[in-house]
Scaffold this motif. Structure first.
Motif, PDB file in Angstrom:
ATOM      1  N   HIS A  92      62.465  -9.067  -7.947  1.00 43.79           N
ATOM      2  CA  HIS A  92      63.299  -8.762  -9.001  1.00 43.79           C
ATOM      3  C   HIS A  92      62.753  -7.847  -9.952  1.00 43.79           C
ATOM      4  N   HIS A  93      61.442  -8.032 -10.477  1.00 38.63           N
ATOM      5  CA  HIS A  93      60.761  -7.370 -11.310  1.00 38.63           C
ATOM      6  C   HIS A  93      60.848  -5.761 -11.242  1.00 38.63           C
ATOM      7  N   CYS A  94      61.004  -5.528  -9.924  1.00 40.68           N
ATOM      8  CA  CYS A  94      60.915  -4.009  -9.483  1.00 40.68           C
ATOM      9  C   CYS A  94      62.555  -3.544  -9.427  1.00 40.68           C
ATOM     10  N   ASP A  95      63.403  -4.377  -9.861  1.00 43.45           N
ATOM     11  CA  ASP A  95      64.692  -3.752  -9.856  1.00 43.45           C
ATOM     12  C   ASP A  95      64.810  -2.327 -10.588  1.00 43.45           C
ATOM     13  N   LEU A  96      64.681  -1.302 -10.130  1.00 41.15           N
ATOM     14  CA  LEU A  96      64.876   0.034 -10.844  1.00 41.15           C
ATOM     15  C   LEU A  96      65.594   1.237 -10.267  1.00 41.15           C
ATOM     16  N   PRO A  97      66.122   2.109 -10.800  1.00 42.10           N
ATOM     17  CA  PRO A  97      66.726   3.160  -9.960  1.00 42.10           C
ATOM     18  C   PRO A  97      65.649   3.589  -9.021  1.00 42.10           C
ATOM     19  N   GLY A  98      66.260   3.877  -7.478  1.00 41.42           N
ATOM     20  CA  GLY A  98      65.446   4.210  -6.560  1.00 41.42           C
ATOM     21  C   GLY A  98      64.837   3.128  -5.763  1.00 41.42           C
ATOM     22  N   ILE A  99      64.978   1.858  -6.274  1.00 40.02           N
ATOM     23  CA  ILE A  99      64.287   0.735  -5.771  1.00 40.02           C
ATOM     24  C   ILE A  99      65.367  -0.113  -5.192  1.00 40.02           C
ATOM     25  N   ARG A 100      65.184  -0.487  -3.704  1.00 37.86           N
ATOM     26  CA  ARG A 100      65.647  -1.950  -3.322  1.00 37.86           C
ATOM     27  C   ARG A 100      64.851  -3.101  -3.052  1.00 37.86           C
ATOM     28  N   VAL A 101      65.111  -4.050  -3.605  1.00 38.58           N
ATOM     29  CA  VAL A 101      64.312  -5.566  -3.367  1.00 38.58           C
ATOM     30  C   VAL A 101      65.061  -6.110  -2.211  1.00 38.58           C
ATOM     31  N   LEU A 102      64.201  -6.536  -1.047  1.00 40.46           N
ATOM     32  CA  LEU A 102      64.650  -7.343  -0.139  1.00 40.46           C
ATOM     33  C   LEU A 102      64.250  -8.904  -0.468  1.00 40.46           C
ATOM     34  N   ARG A 103      65.251  -9.816  -0.505  1.00 37.44           N
ATOM     35  CA  ARG A 103      64.699 -10.985  -0.915  1.00 37.44           C
ATOM     36  C   ARG A 103      65.246 -11.992   0.345  1.00 37.44           C
ATOM     37  N   GLY A 104      65.360 -13.306   0.067  1.00 34.10           N
ATOM     38  CA  GLY A 104      65.952 -14.094   0.941  1.00 34.10           C
ATOM     39  C   GLY A 104      67.313 -13.864   1.264  1.00 34.10           C
ATOM     40  N   GLY A 105      67.589 -13.770   2.594  1.00 30.23           N
ATOM     41  CA  GLY A 105      68.808 -13.727   3.162  1.00 30.23           C
ATOM     42  C   GLY A 105      68.819 -12.167   3.745  1.00 30.23           C
ATOM     43  N   THR A 106      67.562 -11.699   3.673  1.00 27.09           N
ATOM     44  CA  THR A 106      67.611 -10.192   4.100  1.00 27.09           C
ATOM     45  C   THR A 106      66.622  -9.930   5.207  1.00 27.09           C
ATOM     46  N   TRP A 107      66.445  -9.042   5.729  1.00 25.14           N
ATOM     47  CA  TRP A 107      65.535  -8.691   7.143  1.00 25.14           C
ATOM     48  C   TRP A 107      64.831  -7.525   6.521  1.00 25.14           C
ATOM     49  N   LEU A 108      63.613  -7.388   7.365  1.00 29.66           N
ATOM     50  CA  LEU A 108      62.677  -6.169   7.174  1.00 29.66           C
ATOM     51  C   LEU A 108      62.257  -5.868   8.514  1.00 29.66           C
ATOM     52  N   LEU A 109      62.352  -4.670   8.990  1.00 33.60           N
ATOM     53  CA  LEU A 109      61.576  -3.922  10.170  1.00 33.60           C
ATOM     54  C   LEU A 109      60.225  -3.909   9.797  1.00 33.60           C
ATOM     55  N   ILE A 110      59.404  -4.666  10.383  1.00 30.00           N
ATOM     56  CA  ILE A 110      57.982  -4.371  10.318  1.00 30.00           C
ATOM     57  C   ILE A 110      57.103  -3.777  11.670  1.00 30.00           C
ATOM     58  N   PRO A 111      55.935  -3.264  11.320  1.00 35.06           N
ATOM     59  CA  PRO A 111      55.152  -3.097  12.590  1.00 35.06           C
ATOM     60  C   PRO A 111      54.977  -4.157  13.444  1.00 35.06           C
ATOM     61  N   SER A 112      55.043  -4.361  14.620  1.00 34.66           N
ATOM     62  CA  SER A 112      54.514  -5.192  15.524  1.00 34.66           C
ATOM     63  C   SER A 112      53.050  -4.855  15.988  1.00 34.66           C
ATOM     64  N   GLY A 113      51.946  -5.737  15.650  1.00 30.75           N
ATOM     65  CA  GLY A 113      50.721  -5.283  15.816  1.00 30.75           C
ATOM     66  C   GLY A 113      50.162  -4.431  14.741  1.00 30.75           C
ATOM     67  N   THR A 114      49.482  -3.449  15.117  1.00 28.48           N
ATOM     68  CA  THR A 114      48.646  -2.467  14.433  1.00 28.48           C
ATOM     69  C   THR A 114      49.441  -1.160  14.173  1.00 28.48           C
ATOM     70  N   HIS A 115      50.352  -0.777  15.162  1.00 28.10           N
ATOM     71  CA  HIS A 115      50.720   0.592  15.073  1.00 28.10           C
ATOM     72  C   HIS A 115      52.188   0.879  14.631  1.00 28.10           C
ATOM     73  N   GLY A 116      53.168   0.335  15.454  1.00 24.17           N
ATOM     74  CA  GLY A 116      54.471   0.444  14.842  1.00 24.17           C
ATOM     75  C   GLY A 116      55.021   1.932  15.268  1.00 24.17           C
ATOM     76  N   THR A 117      55.883   2.364  14.448  1.00 25.15           N
ATOM     77  CA  THR A 117      56.775   3.383  14.845  1.00 25.15           C
ATOM     78  C   THR A 117      56.940   4.479  13.432  1.00 25.15           C
TER      79      THR A 117
END
Length: 153
Positions: A92-117
């Motif tokens: 929440h400290h980073c709630d600024l224009p152009g910024i989205r904060v993903l907190r509890g109840g949200t999901w993030l797509l992360i690289p699986s392993g070392t490479h990703g997409t």
């Protein structure tokens, strides 16, 4: 008398050098079998999604975080966004224009392993045993610092 030493080319890589994926990254994306996965936010960390990508990379340069120090940072080259993981409950400290904060109840797509997409690739993978999460208050300060190269656009 010896000639004065002239400044040489910069040898320390900077975050802003990662604005465009290199050929090796593109090859790895094409051949990787485990690409990405969805993970829940808000338990171990919050995710700060910064747009545009250049703004986030410039902020990390201002923080002088070493590229290879295990700070989990993800680039989304499709949406041109940077995702920085910060300690849970501090995003929440980073709630600024152009910024989205993903907190509890949200999901993030992360690289699986070392490479990703192209949509989720590690610019700095987390340290194996204890990820070094970026301090959200310091990140906010770096994001508030004006970047003249972005103002010209």
């Amino acid at each position: 008398m010896p000639a004065p030493l002239l400044p040489g080319p910069r040898t320390t890589p900077r975050w802003s050098d990662l604005i465009t994926p290199d050929a090796l990254s593109r090859e790895r994306w094409a051949s990787c079998t485990r690409r990405t996965e969805l993970v829940a936010c808000g338990t171990e960390w919050d995710a700060v999604v910064i747009a545009p990508l250049e703004r986030g990379l410039a902020a990390l340069d201002r923080l002088e975080l070493p590229l290879k120090a295990g700070h989990p940072v993800i680039a989304d080259y499709v949406r041109l966004q940077l995702i920085v993981l910060v300690p849970a409950g501090t995003g929440h400290h980073c709630d600024l224009p152009g910024i989205r904060v993903l907190r509890g109840g949200t999901w993030l797509l992360i690289p699986s392993g070392t490479h990703g997409t192209a949509a989720a690739t590690w610019l700095s993978p987390p340290a194996p045993h204890a990820p070094r999460l970026v301090d959200a208050c310091r990140l906010r300060t770096a994001l508030l610092h004006p970047d003249p190269s972005l103002a010209a656009r």
